[in-house]
Motif scaffolding. Structure first.
Motif, PDB file in Angstrom:
ATOM      1  N   ALA A 178       0.832  -1.209   0.000  1.00 55.14           N
ATOM      2  CA  ALA A 178       0.000   0.000   0.000  1.00 55.14           C
ATOM      3  C   ALA A 178       0.862   1.252   0.000  1.00 55.14           C
ATOM      4  CB  ALA A 178      -0.934  -0.020   1.207  1.00 55.14           C
ATOM      5  N   GLN A 179       1.969   1.218   0.729  1.00 60.77           N
ATOM      6  CA  GLN A 179       2.858   2.389   0.749  1.00 60.77           C
ATOM      7  C   GLN A 179       3.503   2.627  -0.607  1.00 60.77           C
ATOM      8  OE1 GLN A 179       5.229   1.039   4.155  1.00 60.77           O
ATOM      9  NE2 GLN A 179       4.513   2.828   5.328  1.00 60.77           N
ATOM     10  N   LEU A 180       3.842   1.532  -1.307  1.00 63.25           N
ATOM     11  CA  LEU A 180       4.407   1.683  -2.662  1.00 63.25           C
ATOM     12  C   LEU A 180       3.366   2.256  -3.622  1.00 63.25           C
ATOM     13  CD1 LEU A 180       6.461  -1.633  -2.992  1.00 63.25           C
ATOM     14  CD2 LEU A 180       7.364   0.687  -2.719  1.00 63.25           C
ATOM     15  N   LEU A 181       2.106   1.780  -3.488  1.00 64.79           N
ATOM     16  CA  LEU A 181       1.035   2.291  -4.346  1.00 64.79           C
ATOM     17  C   LEU A 181       0.769   3.768  -4.099  1.00 64.79           C
ATOM     18  CD1 LEU A 181      -1.545  -0.646  -4.231  1.00 64.79           C
ATOM     19  CD2 LEU A 181      -0.253   0.138  -6.230  1.00 64.79           C
ATOM     20  N   GLU A 182       0.932   4.182  -2.830  1.00 64.68           N
ATOM     21  CA  GLU A 182       0.650   5.577  -2.484  1.00 64.68           C
ATOM     22  C   GLU A 182       1.554   6.535  -3.257  1.00 64.68           C
ATOM     23  OE1 GLU A 182       0.111   8.379   1.522  1.00 64.68           O
ATOM     24  OE2 GLU A 182       0.945   6.341   1.677  1.00 64.68           O
TER      25      GLU A 182
ATOM     26  N   GLU B 291      -5.956  11.410  -5.924  1.00 61.76           N
ATOM     27  CA  GLU B 291      -7.227  10.698  -5.810  1.00 61.76           C
ATOM     28  C   GLU B 291      -7.053   9.357  -5.112  1.00 61.76           C
ATOM     29  OE1 GLU B 291      -9.082  10.344  -9.573  1.00 61.76           O
ATOM     30  OE2 GLU B 291      -9.373  12.503  -9.854  1.00 61.76           O
ATOM     31  N   GLY B 292      -5.958   8.670  -5.384  1.00 56.53           N
ATOM     32  CA  GLY B 292      -5.760   7.340  -4.812  1.00 56.53           C
ATOM     33  C   GLY B 292      -5.117   7.339  -3.446  1.00 56.53           C
ATOM     34  N   ALA B 293      -4.468   8.440  -3.053  1.00 53.89           N
ATOM     35  CA  ALA B 293      -3.751   8.489  -1.779  1.00 53.89           C
ATOM     36  C   ALA B 293      -4.640   8.212  -0.569  1.00 53.89           C
ATOM     37  CB  ALA B 293      -3.043   9.834  -1.629  1.00 53.89           C
ATOM     38  N   PRO B 294      -5.863   8.779  -0.500  1.00 53.55           N
ATOM     39  CA  PRO B 294      -6.716   8.479   0.666  1.00 53.55           C
ATOM     40  C   PRO B 294      -7.026   6.985   0.804  1.00 53.55           C
ATOM     41  CG  PRO B 294      -7.543  10.412  -0.485  1.00 53.55           C
ATOM     42  CD  PRO B 294      -6.475   9.816  -1.361  1.00 53.55           C
ATOM     43  N   LEU B 295      -7.174   6.289  -0.324  1.00 54.33           N
ATOM     44  CA  LEU B 295      -7.480   4.860  -0.256  1.00 54.33           C
ATOM     45  C   LEU B 295      -6.284   4.058   0.247  1.00 54.33           C
ATOM     46  CD1 LEU B 295      -9.499   4.406  -3.588  1.00 54.33           C
ATOM     47  CD2 LEU B 295     -10.375   4.513  -1.250  1.00 54.33           C
ATOM     48  N   THR B 296      -5.093   4.417  -0.208  1.00 60.34           N
ATOM     49  CA  THR B 296      -3.918   3.684   0.262  1.00 60.34           C
ATOM     50  C   THR B 296      -3.652   3.967   1.736  1.00 60.34           C
ATOM     51  OG1 THR B 296      -2.480   5.482  -0.524  1.00 60.34           O
ATOM     52  CG2 THR B 296      -2.850   3.621  -2.011  1.00 60.34           C
ATOM     53  N   ARG B 297      -3.922   5.224   2.160  1.00 58.70           N
ATOM     54  CA  ARG B 297      -3.772   5.524   3.598  1.00 58.70           C
ATOM     55  C   ARG B 297      -4.803   4.759   4.414  1.00 58.70           C
ATOM     56  NH1 ARG B 297      -2.462  10.806   1.719  1.00 58.70           N
ATOM     57  NH2 ARG B 297      -4.622  11.512   1.962  1.00 58.70           N
ATOM     58  N   LEU B 298      -6.003   4.587   3.858  1.00 60.63           N
ATOM     59  CA  LEU B 298      -7.036   3.805   4.535  1.00 60.63           C
ATOM     60  C   LEU B 298      -6.574   2.361   4.716  1.00 60.63           C
ATOM     61  CD1 LEU B 298      -9.910   3.476   5.662  1.00 60.63           C
ATOM     62  CD2 LEU B 298     -10.670   3.021   3.317  1.00 60.63           C
ATOM     63  N   ILE B 299      -5.943   1.812   3.678  1.00 62.89           N
ATOM     64  CA  ILE B 299      -5.428   0.442   3.782  1.00 62.89           C
ATOM     65  C   ILE B 299      -4.387   0.346   4.897  1.00 62.89           C
ATOM     66  CG2 ILE B 299      -4.103  -1.350   2.596  1.00 62.89           C
ATOM     67  CD1 ILE B 299      -5.390  -0.374  -0.032  1.00 62.89           C
TER      68      ILE B 299
END
Length: 351
Positions: A144-148, A154-162
């Protein structure tokens, strides 16, 4: 007096100064499997025989109230059973006492709860979860940190949620792993007041900053036989539990009280005899109290009266107190509108 005894829902005996039974209620007849005529006049040691009691602990020759929890006894013509025995002086009649026998042992509710039940199940579950889930969680968080880094705004909140959810699950597993430890605590004679003050300081600076914390200490209290760090952890857990219960209370207050109590004893596991527990620590709050539906199972794992609660805090408190040969109980004072978590611990020697 006879009508009151007959209405009692537990077995009651009246003891004369010579330790002979002067009266018995119908519940005692049923428990002992003996007629009242056979009970009255008999010596108490012939009616109730206790094998495990410490020879130096004279149960039947004391002028003070006594409570012996979770004791194995032979009662009358019945087979062996576990019960709680309460002995109390009878008013102004010197040498006379009442004996009540509670066959559904209260110790199963107040700290003599055995690890053969829910806690042992939690211990097994914790070990499995730690092995099968925690290691993959670290991989999920790393991914998830790599995806962030490449997800954009737009995608950062979802990866932080993970990441946040992974951290929450890992923390839950860490708490469950506390049940797996079977290490023996090195209990020592301890002045509990620095321990209590440390826990109160932590609470007042953090989760209980909006709650009035009041100390009512017995200045003559002797040392307790306990593990200081473990006791601090227990008190912090109870203070946090109390502060969370006061969220909707207009004038939230938590009182921490200590006292010396005579005559409280529990039987230790594996035939180790009995432990006298005169050191009392009470954490008292003026919140709404624990829902009646869960009070009997309050110290079992995964039982919680809080929305979103995990039900592990009080179960851990119970385990840690038992590890120190003590017990913990919950009672509700309806008259004062207060919830009380009471800890009883063995006494250490004075310094």
């Amino acid at each position: 007096m006879a009508e009151i005894m007959a209405a009692m829902p537990v077995a009651v005996l009246i003891l004369a100064p010579d330790n002979r039974v002067a009266d018995a209620n119908p519940r005692a007849e049923i428990l002992l499997n003996m007629a009242r005529s056979a009970i009255v006049g008999s010596e108490i040691t012939r009616i109730i025989r206790i094998d495990q009691i410490n020879p130096t602990f004279d149960l039947w020759h004391s002028d003070k109230p006594l409570a012996v929890y979770d004791i194995l006894l032979h009662a009358g013509r019945t087979v062996s059973l576990r019960a709680d025995v309460m002995i109390a002086p009878l008013g102004e009649h010197e040498g006379w006492r009442t004996v009540t026998i509670h066959t559904q042992s209260l110790a199963q509710k107040i700290g003599g709860r055995r690890t053969a039940g829910g806690t042992r199940s939690a211990m097994g579950a914790a070990a499995i979860l730690a092995h099968e889930i925690k290691n993959p969680l670290s991989g999920i968080r790393g991914a998830a940190q790599l995806l962030e880094n490449s997800a954009g705004e737009e995608g950062a909140p979802l990866t932080r949620l993970i990441c946040n959810e992974v951290d929450r699950i890992a923390a839950l597993i860490d708490r469950m792993q506390d049940f797996t430890t079977e290490r023996k605590l090195e209990c020592q004679p301890t002045n509990i007041y620095p321990v209590l003050d440390q826990a109160i300081q932590i609470a007042s600076a953090g989760f209980a900053s909006g709650v009035k914390l009041v100390r009512h200490y017995d200045p003559s209290l002797p040392n307790a036989l306990c593990h200081a760090d473990t006791l601090a952890q227990v008190i912090i857990n109870l203070l946090k539990n109390a502060s969370e219960a006061l969220t909707d209370t207009a004038h939230p207050q938590i009182r921490i009280e200590t006292a010396f109590r005579h005559g409280v004893s529990v039987m230790l596991d594996e035939g180790k005899g009995n432990a006298v527990l005169p050191i009392e620590i009470a954490v008292i709050d003026n919140g709404p109290g624990v829902p009646a539906a869960i009070q009997d199972d309050l110290f079992n794992p995964f039982i919680s009266g809080k929305s979103g609660g995990q039900g592990l805090g009080l179960a851990l408190v119970d385990k840690l107190i038992r590890d120190m040969n003590g017990f913990v109980e919950y009672v509700r004072d309806k008259d004062l509108g207060e919830s009380i978590f009471r800890i009883m611990l063995p006494m250490g020697t004075r310094e």
